[in-house]
Design a protein around this motif. Structure first.
Motif, short mmCIF file in Angstrom:
data_model
loop_
_atom_site.label_atom_id
_atom_site.label_comp_id
_atom_site.label_asym_id
_atom_site.label_seq_id
_atom_site.Cartn_x
_atom_site.Cartn_y
_atom_site.Cartn_z
N GLN A 171 0.81 -1.21 0.00
CA GLN A 171 0.00 0.00 0.00
C GLN A 171 0.85 1.27 0.00
OE1 GLN A 171 -3.40 -0.04 -0.38
NE2 GLN A 171 -2.98 -2.22 -0.69
N GLN B 217 -8.23 5.68 -6.55
CA GLN B 217 -6.99 4.92 -6.53
C GLN B 217 -5.87 5.65 -7.27
OE1 GLN B 217 -6.19 1.99 -4.85
NE2 GLN B 217 -8.09 2.60 -3.85
N GLY C 90 -2.41 6.90 -5.50
CA GLY C 90 -1.10 6.56 -6.02
C GLY C 90 -0.26 7.80 -6.27
N HIS D 215 -1.66 1.10 -6.34
CA HIS D 215 -2.90 1.86 -6.49
C HIS D 215 -3.19 2.20 -7.96
CE1 HIS D 215 -2.95 2.18 -2.14
NE2 HIS D 215 -1.66 2.49 -2.22
#
Length: 269
Positions: free
Chosen positions: A207, A233, A237, A213
């Motif tokens: 993560q 997401q 990221g 992501h």
């Protein structure tokens, strides 16, 4: 008269980017990139996808081809570890530290050729090779996918910059660190297997990496998931990539400070 910080930053960006593009032309001709590097990376994508088919572990080939195609830009982005370490062996690191500009921003733009090349490689894998294994593109998903590829390349590049700062004093470790980084991402970020396959501590590590992501966003896009999930997401990221950039800037600042203080930055190795 000392240049203003903004003007200095723009100058570094302009000249550093020019050097990066010149190095890209020096490393590749269009023939060696197209028939050498690109063929190699596409073969890698095909290999891992077909291994999944043969072993029965990859019943969803779309999962594997998507992960490995996006992984291609991450592999190239981590080359910043090696190319940053070259500055010491070339004898340019002491000059960079002696310059009035901030060392970190020089390194940030110095190796951007890997982002350019990596983006092109992943785009070719997704749009040319992906449909062979079931990926379906529409006029609406293609530009979004390209943005996700760029974000992946940039985010991983920032992560690589942090590693590059850490091995500045140990240039012999550049390839070990670079290879370990991209192989680790390939293992834990959902490229070959879902991140849920791993124990919780490994999932937590995944993560903290932008690739996890951006890949999740790309798969959601291909599966026709809600736009809010793709955006969420992708943004996560990007934020994580920015966090790694901050760490890299601080780490390179520490390298410069230590080099000036101890005189340990020598010409060559």
């Amino acid at each position: 008269m000392r240049p203003r910080p903004r003007h200095q930053a723009l100058t570094i960006l302009r000249h550093g980017s020019a050097i990066a593009l010149a190095e890209l032309r020096a490393v590749y001709t269009w023939r060696t990139w197209l028939f050498g590097w690109l063929v190699r990376m596409l073969s890698q994508v095909v290999f891992f996808t077909l291994v999944g088919r043969l072993t029965g572990a990859g019943s969803d080939e779309r999962f594997l081809v998507t992960g490995n195609a996006l992984m291609a830009c991450a592999i190239e982005a981590t080359m910043v570890v090696a190319s940053s370490a070259w500055e010491r062996s070339l004898g340019t690191l002491p000059l960079l530290i002696a310059a009035p500009s901030q060392l970190a921003w020089t390194f940030v733009v110095r190796s951007l050729q890997w982002v350019v090349s990596g983006t092109a490689t992943s785009a070719a894998a997704l749009f040319a090779l992906g449909p062979v294994f079931g990926l379906r593109w529409t006029p609406g998903t293609v530009p979004v996918a390209l943005v996700l590829v760029v974000l992946t390349a940039l985010g991983t590049y920032c992560f690589g910059l942090t590693l590059a700062a850490l091995v500045t004093d140990r240039p012999a470790l550049r390839n070990v660190v670079s290879n370990t980084a991209y192989l680790g991402m390939m293992a834990v970020c959902g490229v070959q297997v879902p991140t849920g396959y791993w124990p919780v501590p490994v999932q937590a590590l995944a993560q903290a990496l932008p690739l996890t992501h951006e890949l999740d966003a790309l798969r959601a896009l291909l599966d026709g998931g809600p736009a809010v999930r793709v955006l969420q997401q992708a943004s996560l990221g990007a934020v994580i990539g920015a966090g790694w950039l901050t760490v890299a800037v601080l780490a390179f600042g520490r390298v410069a400070q230590r080099g000036r203080h101890t005189g340990a930055i020598e010409f060559g190795t």
